[in-house]
Motif scaffolding. Structure first.
Motif, PDB file in Angstrom:
ATOM      1  N   TYR A  84       0.849  -1.139   0.083  1.00 37.27           N
ATOM      2  CA  TYR A  84      -0.064  -0.175  -0.154  1.00 37.27           C
ATOM      3  C   TYR A  84       0.870   1.386   0.002  1.00 37.27           C
ATOM      4  O   TYR A  84       0.504   2.152  -0.668  1.00 37.27           O
ATOM      5  N   ARG A 105      -2.036  13.723  16.053  1.00 41.59           N
ATOM      6  CA  ARG A 105      -2.519  12.191  16.170  1.00 41.59           C
ATOM      7  C   ARG A 105      -3.986  12.441  16.258  1.00 41.59           C
ATOM      8  O   ARG A 105      -4.938  11.784  15.741  1.00 41.59           O
ATOM      9  N   THR A 111      -6.873   4.763  14.136  1.00 35.30           N
ATOM     10  CA  THR A 111      -6.477   4.279  12.885  1.00 35.30           C
ATOM     11  C   THR A 111      -7.480   3.652  12.081  1.00 35.30           C
ATOM     12  O   THR A 111      -7.337   3.516  11.079  1.00 35.30           O
ATOM     13  N   MET A 129      -9.164   0.937   7.468  1.00 32.05           N
ATOM     14  CA  MET A 129      -7.907   0.809   8.196  1.00 32.05           C
ATOM     15  C   MET A 129      -6.563   0.931   6.986  1.00 32.05           C
ATOM     16  O   MET A 129      -5.807   1.372   6.963  1.00 32.05           O
TER      17      MET A 129
HETATM   18  P1  ADP Z   1      -1.601   4.512  13.103  1.00 34.67           P
HETATM   19  O1  ADP Z   1      -0.959   4.729  11.580  1.00 34.67           O
HETATM   20  O2  ADP Z   1      -2.854   4.930  13.540  1.00 34.67           O
HETATM   21  O3  ADP Z   1      -0.327   4.984  14.167  1.00 34.67           O
HETATM   22  P2  ADP Z   1      -0.486   1.674  13.385  1.00 34.67           P
HETATM   23  O4  ADP Z   1       1.038   2.279  13.555  1.00 34.67           O
HETATM   24  O5  ADP Z   1      -0.849   0.760  14.551  1.00 34.67           O
HETATM   25  O6  ADP Z   1      -1.680   2.974  13.168  1.00 34.67           O
HETATM   26  O7  ADP Z   1      -0.382   1.103  12.144  1.00 34.67           O
HETATM   27  C1  ADP Z   1       0.194   1.763  10.871  1.00 34.67           C
HETATM   28  C2  ADP Z   1      -0.713   1.532   9.834  1.00 34.67           C
HETATM   29  O8  ADP Z   1      -0.821   0.057   9.440  1.00 34.67           O
HETATM   30  C3  ADP Z   1      -2.073   2.098   9.988  1.00 34.67           C
HETATM   31  O9  ADP Z   1      -2.302   3.437   9.691  1.00 34.67           O
HETATM   32  C4  ADP Z   1      -2.920   1.203   8.818  1.00 34.67           C
HETATM   33  O10 ADP Z   1      -2.778   1.729   7.614  1.00 34.67           O
HETATM   34  C5  ADP Z   1      -2.259  -0.223   8.952  1.00 34.67           C
HETATM   35  N1  ADP Z   1      -2.911  -1.067   9.673  1.00 34.67           N
HETATM   36  C6  ADP Z   1      -2.853  -1.004  11.099  1.00 34.67           C
HETATM   37  N2  ADP Z   1      -3.808  -2.072  11.762  1.00 34.67           N
HETATM   38  C7  ADP Z   1      -4.297  -2.906  10.620  1.00 34.67           C
HETATM   39  C8  ADP Z   1      -5.011  -3.825  10.345  1.00 34.67           C
HETATM   40  N3  ADP Z   1      -5.444  -4.668  11.417  1.00 34.67           N
HETATM   41  N4  ADP Z   1      -5.341  -4.209   9.093  1.00 34.67           N
HETATM   42  C9  ADP Z   1      -4.955  -3.540   8.002  1.00 34.67           C
HETATM   43  N5  ADP Z   1      -4.190  -2.430   8.266  1.00 34.67           N
HETATM   44  C10 ADP Z   1      -3.736  -2.135   9.252  1.00 34.67           C
END
Ligand code: ADP
Length: 169
Positions: A84, A105, A111, A129
């Motif tokens: 992605y 944030r 997320t 997500m």
């Molecule tokens: P954030 O971006 O909110 O800090 P994370 O660091 O946990 O969240 O995750 C990084 C990125 O990975 C997310 O923004 C999202 O694009 C993707 N992601 C996280 N958890 C999932 C999931 N369970 N399924 C699919 N994509 C996910």
């Protein structure tokens, strides 16, 4: 008596010293770029009053994406996440300000876009997500780490906007 006077004079300075200037790395992900949301997303941070120190359109390598998301290595969604992020150009931004990491944030939202509050970027502009349009560093340490990872030294500008005295007293 003299001591009490001194405390009164110095307290505001102590409070000011606690308001530390931070940096955060914000990135419009490939879906945000493809959907024409770049201006909208930059605008939210600009209007809030944070300082833009670095900005570029960039298509990253698999290695860079994996380094950026190294804490998530091993998660089932990791390979899809790397596909992605590398699927098209992203917009890289470095923002500066007091409390900018946590505030960014909040502006970005949860997320999972379906749980993100209306009014946040993800809450307003996305539904899944795996397509949540924007990234923001989760700590001041990661802010520094990610800015150093995505930008070269000469790409970061330190400057004082004319509106500075109208943003902070
Ligand atoms: P954030 O971006 O909110 O800090 P994370 O660091 O946990 O969240 O995750 C990084 C990125 O990975 C997310 O923004 C999202 O694009 C993707 N992601 C996280 N958890 C999932 C999931 N369970 N399924 C699919 N994509 C996910």
């Amino acid at each position: 008596r003299a001591r009490r006077t001194r405390t009164r004079i110095f307290l505001p300075h102590l409070v000011a010293a606690m308001e530390e200037v931070e940096e955060t790395y914000v990135m419009v992900k490939p879906d945000g770029v493809q959907r024409g949301l770049v201006g909208e997303i930059i605008s939210r941070f600009e209007k809030k009053g944070f300082l833009l120190k670095g900005l570029k359109l960039f298509q990253c390598s698999k290695e860079l994406a994996e380094e950026h998301y190294k804490d998530l290595k091993g998660k089932t969604f990791f390979p899809k996440l790397i596909d992605y992020i590398t699927s098209g150009p992203v917009v890289c931004m470095a923002w500066e300000g007091v409390g900018v990491v946590a505030s960014a944030r909040k502006l970005i939202g949860a997320t999972n876009p379906l749980q993100a509050e209306p009014g946040t970027i993800r809450g307003d502009l996305s539904v899944q997500m795996g397509r949540n349009v924007v990234h923001g560093s989760d700590s001041p340490e990661n802010g520094k780490r990610e800015i150093a990872l995505w930008f070269k030294e000469g790409e970061i500008c330190s400057w004082v906007p004319v509106q500075a005295p109208w943003l902070r007293e």
